[in-house]
Scaffold this active site. Structure first.
Site, PDB file in Angstrom:
ATOM      1  N   ASN A   1      -7.595 -13.029   4.641  1.00 54.00           N
ATOM      2  CA  ASN A   1      -8.148 -12.303   3.507  1.00 54.00           C
ATOM      3  C   ASN A   1      -9.659 -12.460   3.489  1.00 54.00           C
ATOM      4  OD1 ASN A   1      -6.983 -10.742   1.303  1.00 54.00           O
ATOM      5  ND2 ASN A   1      -7.990 -12.173  -0.083  1.00 54.00           N
TER       6      ASN A   1
ATOM      7  N   CYS B   1      12.033  12.941  -8.525  1.00 48.17           N
ATOM      8  CA  CYS B   1      12.320  13.818  -9.658  1.00 48.17           C
ATOM      9  C   CYS B   1      12.905  12.988 -10.800  1.00 48.17           C
ATOM     10  CB  CYS B   1      13.301  14.919  -9.245  1.00 48.17           C
ATOM     11  SG  CYS B   1      13.724  15.999 -10.642  1.00 48.17           S
TER      12      CYS B   1
ATOM     13  N   ALA C   1     -10.538  -7.854   7.657  1.00 47.91           N
ATOM     14  CA  ALA C   1      -9.289  -7.716   8.415  1.00 47.91           C
ATOM     15  C   ALA C   1      -9.492  -7.132   9.803  1.00 47.91           C
ATOM     16  CB  ALA C   1      -8.311  -6.841   7.616  1.00 47.91           C
TER      17      ALA C   1
ATOM     18  N   ASN D   1       0.834  -1.208   0.000  1.00 45.90           N
ATOM     19  CA  ASN D   1       0.000   0.000   0.000  1.00 45.90           C
ATOM     20  C   ASN D   1       0.863   1.250   0.000  1.00 45.90           C
ATOM     21  OD1 ASN D   1      -2.052  -1.812   0.178  1.00 45.90           O
ATOM     22  ND2 ASN D   1      -2.379  -1.539   2.374  1.00 45.90           N
ATOM     23  N   ILE D   2       0.325   2.284  -0.647  1.00 43.64           N
ATOM     24  CA  ILE D   2       1.070   3.543  -0.717  1.00 43.64           C
ATOM     25  C   ILE D   2       0.542   4.550   0.299  1.00 43.64           C
ATOM     26  CG2 ILE D   2       1.822   3.133  -3.094  1.00 43.64           C
ATOM     27  CD1 ILE D   2      -0.337   5.000  -4.097  1.00 43.64           C
ATOM     28  N   ASP D   3      -0.474   4.139   1.090  1.00 39.00           N
ATOM     29  CA  ASP D   3      -0.910   5.000   2.199  1.00 39.00           C
ATOM     30  C   ASP D   3       0.043   4.798   3.386  1.00 39.00           C
ATOM     31  OD1 ASP D   3      -1.846   2.904   4.120  1.00 39.00           O
ATOM     32  OD2 ASP D   3      -3.366   2.487   2.603  1.00 39.00           O
TER      33      ASP D   3
ATOM     34  N   GLU E   1     -11.422 -13.234   0.937  1.00 38.47           N
ATOM     35  CA  GLU E   1     -11.760 -14.428   0.148  1.00 38.47           C
ATOM     36  C   GLU E   1     -10.488 -15.243  -0.087  1.00 38.47           C
ATOM     37  OE1 GLU E   1     -13.365 -12.162  -2.977  1.00 38.47           O
ATOM     38  OE2 GLU E   1     -11.419 -11.461  -3.661  1.00 38.47           O
TER      39      GLU E   1
ATOM     40  N   THR F   1      -4.602  -9.082   0.380  1.00 37.28           N
ATOM     41  CA  THR F   1      -4.079  -8.884  -0.984  1.00 37.28           C
ATOM     42  C   THR F   1      -4.547 -10.027  -1.872  1.00 37.28           C
ATOM     43  OG1 THR F   1      -2.069  -8.755  -2.348  1.00 37.28           O
ATOM     44  CG2 THR F   1      -1.850  -9.861  -0.230  1.00 37.28           C
TER      45      THR F   1
ATOM     46  N   HIS G   1       5.873  -0.885  -3.003  1.00 38.12           N
ATOM     47  CA  HIS G   1       5.365  -0.189  -4.199  1.00 38.12           C
ATOM     48  C   HIS G   1       5.386   1.331  -4.039  1.00 38.12           C
ATOM     49  CE1 HIS G   1       2.975  -4.068  -5.442  1.00 38.12           C
ATOM     50  NE2 HIS G   1       4.263  -4.137  -5.743  1.00 38.12           N
TER      51      HIS G   1
HETATM   52  C1  BJW Z   1     -10.017  -7.715   2.212  1.00 36.05           C
HETATM   53  C2  BJW Z   1     -10.887  -6.758   2.646  1.00 36.05           C
HETATM   54  C3  BJW Z   1     -11.033  -6.677   4.017  1.00 36.05           C
HETATM   55  C4  BJW Z   1     -10.938  -6.624   0.560  1.00 36.05           C
HETATM   56  N1  BJW Z   1     -10.338  -7.489   4.778  1.00 36.05           N
HETATM   57  N2  BJW Z   1      -9.306  -8.543   2.904  1.00 36.05           N
HETATM   58  C5  BJW Z   1       4.040  -9.230 -18.139  1.00 36.05           C
HETATM   59  C6  BJW Z   1       4.403  -7.958 -18.590  1.00 36.05           C
HETATM   60  C7  BJW Z   1       4.926  -6.995 -17.713  1.00 36.05           C
HETATM   61  C8  BJW Z   1       5.114  -7.303 -16.375  1.00 36.05           C
HETATM   62  C9  BJW Z   1       4.743  -8.569 -15.955  1.00 36.05           C
HETATM   63  C10 BJW Z   1       4.231  -9.513 -16.824  1.00 36.05           C
HETATM   64  N3  BJW Z   1       3.955 -10.640 -16.108  1.00 36.05           N
HETATM   65  C11 BJW Z   1       4.267 -10.437 -14.833  1.00 36.05           C
HETATM   66  C12 BJW Z   1       4.753  -9.181 -14.712  1.00 36.05           C
HETATM   67  C13 BJW Z   1       5.245  -8.557 -13.485  1.00 36.05           C
HETATM   68  C14 BJW Z   1       4.252  -7.550 -12.931  1.00 36.05           C
HETATM   69  C15 BJW Z   1       2.978  -8.270 -12.497  1.00 36.05           C
HETATM   70  O1  BJW Z   1       2.885  -8.788 -11.421  1.00 36.05           O
HETATM   71  N4  BJW Z   1       1.968  -8.311 -13.343  1.00 36.05           N
HETATM   72  C16 BJW Z   1       0.756  -9.079 -13.042  1.00 36.05           C
HETATM   73  C17 BJW Z   1      -0.455  -8.166 -12.997  1.00 36.05           C
HETATM   74  C18 BJW Z   1       0.632 -10.138 -14.082  1.00 36.05           C
HETATM   75  N5  BJW Z   1       4.933  -6.916 -11.825  1.00 36.05           N
HETATM   76  C19 BJW Z   1       5.638  -5.816 -11.993  1.00 36.05           C
HETATM   77  O2  BJW Z   1       5.705  -5.228 -13.068  1.00 36.05           O
HETATM   78  C20 BJW Z   1       6.420  -5.327 -10.788  1.00 36.05           C
HETATM   79  N6  BJW Z   1       7.760  -5.054 -11.167  1.00 36.05           N
HETATM   80  C21 BJW Z   1       8.564  -5.997 -11.658  1.00 36.05           C
HETATM   81  O3  BJW Z   1       8.238  -7.167 -11.769  1.00 36.05           O
HETATM   82  O4  BJW Z   1       9.788  -5.501 -12.004  1.00 36.05           O
HETATM   83  C22 BJW Z   1      10.724  -6.323 -12.702  1.00 36.05           C
HETATM   84  C23 BJW Z   1      11.933  -5.433 -12.900  1.00 36.05           C
HETATM   85  C24 BJW Z   1      13.129  -5.781 -12.286  1.00 36.05           C
HETATM   86  C25 BJW Z   1      14.246  -4.965 -12.457  1.00 36.05           C
HETATM   87  C26 BJW Z   1      14.165  -3.819 -13.250  1.00 36.05           C
HETATM   88  C27 BJW Z   1      12.966  -3.469 -13.837  1.00 36.05           C
HETATM   89  C28 BJW Z   1      11.836  -4.281 -13.661  1.00 36.05           C
HETATM   90  C29 BJW Z   1       5.859  -4.017 -10.273  1.00 36.05           C
HETATM   91  C30 BJW Z   1       4.442  -4.154  -9.787  1.00 36.05           C
HETATM   92  C31 BJW Z   1       3.890  -2.784  -9.407  1.00 36.05           C
HETATM   93  C32 BJW Z   1       2.430  -2.852  -8.958  1.00 36.05           C
HETATM   94  N7  BJW Z   1       1.966  -1.533  -8.807  1.00 36.05           N
HETATM   95  C33 BJW Z   1       0.622  -1.304  -8.290  1.00 36.05           C
HETATM   96  C34 BJW Z   1       0.382   0.218  -8.316  1.00 36.05           C
HETATM   97  C35 BJW Z   1       1.220   0.881  -7.199  1.00 36.05           C
HETATM   98  C36 BJW Z   1       0.877   2.295  -7.020  1.00 36.05           C
HETATM   99  C37 BJW Z   1      -0.578   2.461  -6.654  1.00 36.05           C
HETATM  100  O5  BJW Z   1      -1.004   2.065  -5.566  1.00 36.05           O
HETATM  101  O6  BJW Z   1      -1.307   3.001  -7.506  1.00 36.05           O
HETATM  102  O7  BJW Z   1       0.518  -1.801  -6.943  1.00 36.05           O
HETATM  103  S1  BJW Z   1      -0.658  -2.226  -9.146  1.00 36.05           S
HETATM  104  C38 BJW Z   1      -1.640  -2.525  -7.700  1.00 36.05           C
HETATM  105  O8  BJW Z   1      -1.682  -3.950  -7.399  1.00 36.05           O
HETATM  106  C39 BJW Z   1      -0.863  -1.878  -6.537  1.00 36.05           C
HETATM  107  C40 BJW Z   1      -1.055  -2.868  -5.437  1.00 36.05           C
HETATM  108  O9  BJW Z   1      -0.081  -2.690  -4.432  1.00 36.05           O
HETATM  109  C41 BJW Z   1      -0.962  -4.180  -6.177  1.00 36.05           C
HETATM  110  C42 BJW Z   1      -1.574  -5.343  -5.435  1.00 36.05           C
HETATM  111  O10 BJW Z   1      -2.936  -5.136  -5.215  1.00 36.05           O
HETATM  112  P1  BJW Z   1      -3.595  -5.691  -3.879  1.00 36.05           P
HETATM  113  O11 BJW Z   1      -3.098  -4.945  -2.717  1.00 36.05           O
HETATM  114  O12 BJW Z   1      -3.456  -7.151  -3.831  1.00 36.05           O
HETATM  115  O13 BJW Z   1      -5.124  -5.242  -4.107  1.00 36.05           O
HETATM  116  P2  BJW Z   1      -6.319  -6.065  -4.803  1.00 36.05           P
HETATM  117  O14 BJW Z   1      -7.421  -5.097  -5.020  1.00 36.05           O
HETATM  118  O15 BJW Z   1      -5.850  -6.817  -5.954  1.00 36.05           O
HETATM  119  O16 BJW Z   1      -6.746  -7.153  -3.707  1.00 36.05           O
HETATM  120  C43 BJW Z   1      -7.330  -6.789  -2.474  1.00 36.05           C
HETATM  121  C44 BJW Z   1      -7.587  -8.070  -1.692  1.00 36.05           C
HETATM  122  O17 BJW Z   1      -8.055  -7.696  -0.408  1.00 36.05           O
HETATM  123  C45 BJW Z   1      -8.664  -8.977  -2.320  1.00 36.05           C
HETATM  124  O18 BJW Z   1      -8.203 -10.330  -2.331  1.00 36.05           O
HETATM  125  C46 BJW Z   1      -9.854  -8.835  -1.386  1.00 36.05           C
HETATM  126  O19 BJW Z   1     -10.598 -10.038  -1.227  1.00 36.05           O
HETATM  127  C47 BJW Z   1      -9.186  -8.468  -0.090  1.00 36.05           C
HETATM  128  N8  BJW Z   1     -10.019  -7.626   0.768  1.00 36.05           N
HETATM  129  N9  BJW Z   1     -11.407  -6.097   1.502  1.00 36.05           N
HETATM  130  C48 BJW Z   1      -9.497  -8.405   4.224  1.00 36.05           C
HETATM  131  N10 BJW Z   1     -11.894  -5.757   4.528  1.00 36.05           N
END
Ligand code: BJW
Length: 251
Positions: free
Chosen positions: A198, A114, A216, A89-91, A200, A173, A106
């Site tokens: 989680n 910059c 959570a 999370n970014i918060d 689900e 997540t 992240h």
């Molecule tokens: C509850 C609840 C409650 C609800 N109680 N639970 C093909 C092409 C290009 C890249 C790739 C590729 N294949 C794979 C990749 C790698 C890629 C990737 O993973 N892609 C997939 C989508 C396929 N990853 C990357 O690109 C990463 N970098 C990388 O691999 O670099 C390689 C490298 C090395 C060296 C040099 C250069 C490069 C970077 C990933 C960056 C992700 N960024 C984001 C945005 C961040 C900024 C922002 O916040 O805006 O990060 S995307 C977004 O997803 C954000 C989140 O942190 C991240 C994860 O999401 P999260 O937290 O899991 O949220 P949800 O909504 O998905 O899930 C919430 C969950 O909570 C659910 O399960 C609910 O059930 C649950 N929930 N309420 C408990 N009350």
């Protein structure tokens, strides 16, 4: 080294009123991922991306830590130096709840970077007006967050901590994004006890010793209250990791 490493995602902040990404009413409902969370999207329309993150910075500032953030902070207080939070999370709700060791894999809304001089700096204002970089004067500040295709922060430090941990918990997540989602495999391989808390279940929960489903704010305080401050068990580097597969699921 921390005994307990906790990976958190958007779900832990959901009950603080911060939208998750992949829910039906999530952040990606209003935006295409490619438009707001890739370097290419930013290059194509910086104003759209700044508006997206400026709005989220304001929402995060207005939000308050919830019972799940607080339970982790209380555990940290009970076990000083033994709890490391790795948040996607970014918060800053973990820090505001009182957790002392937080890594933002992240990036953070409260930081700007910059693109001209590379400096990262604490930032609380909007970026939409293209303010000048305090270090070099260039109007090249972007949100200090990690978009798809960019390298995540502190990965070596995180790998080291996970490999040494006794327990690895994943909270709120979807496990859809690597490398964060692959940390549980490392923890399991290294012999840590693993738990998923989680709303689900994930498609593949084989790597978790325990799965607790529910919001959570309910599951995390109940889970952390079970943790007792026992002396650190010596790790036997030759010991086989515990067997998995008999995952207990509770709701
Ligand atoms: C509850 C609840 C409650 C609800 N109680 N639970 C093909 C092409 C290009 C890249 C790739 C590729 N294949 C794979 C990749 C790698 C890629 C990737 O993973 N892609 C997939 C989508 C396929 N990853 C990357 O690109 C990463 N970098 C990388 O691999 O670099 C390689 C490298 C090395 C060296 C040099 C250069 C490069 C970077 C990933 C960056 C992700 N960024 C984001 C945005 C961040 C900024 C922002 O916040 O805006 O990060 S995307 C977004 O997803 C954000 C989140 O942190 C991240 C994860 O999401 P999260 O937290 O899991 O949220 P949800 O909504 O998905 O899930 C919430 C969950 O909570 C659910 O399960 C609910 O059930 C649950 N929930 N309420 C408990 N009350």
């Amino acid at each position: 080294m921390a005994r307990i490493v906790v990976l958190t995602g958007a779900g832990i902040s959901a009950e603080s009123g911060i939208r998750t990404f992949r829910a039906a009413d999530g952040l990606w409902e209003d935006h295409r991922i490619e438009d707001v969370a890739t370097p290419e999207g930013y290059a194509a329309d910086p104003a759209l991306v700044h508006a997206f993150y400026d709005e989220r910075r304001r929402a995060a500032r207005a939000a308050q830590p919830n019972a799940a953030h607080r339970a982790l902070a209380e555990l940290d207080e009970r076990m000083p130096g033994e709890v490391l939070i790795v948040t996607q999370n970014i918060d800053d709700l973990h820090e505001r709840a009182g957790s002392s060791r937080v890594i933002h894999i992240h990036g953070e809304l409260g930081s700007a970077r910059c693109e001209e001089c590379g400096r990262r700096m604490s930032w609380t204002r909007d970026l939409a007006g293209r303010p000048a970089c305090p270090a070099c004067g260039a109007r090249a500040l972007r949100p200090d967050v990690v978009w798809f295709g960019e390298a995540v922060y502190a990965l070596d430090e995180i790998f080291g901590a996970v490999a040494q941990s006794e327990q690895f918990w994943v909270i709120g997540t979807s496990g859809a994004v690597t490398p964060a989602a692959s940390l549980v495999a490392l923890a399991a391989e290294a012999g840590a006890r693993t738990a998923l808390l989680n709303l689900e279940a994930h498609d593949d929960v084989r790597l978790f010793d325990e799965v607790v489903l529910g919001p959570a704010t309910t599951t995390v305080p109940a889970f952390t209250s079970r943790i007792r401050e026992t002396p650190r068990a010596p790790r036997d580097p030759g010991a086989a990791p515990p067997s998995r597969g008999a995952t207990g699921v509770s709701r």
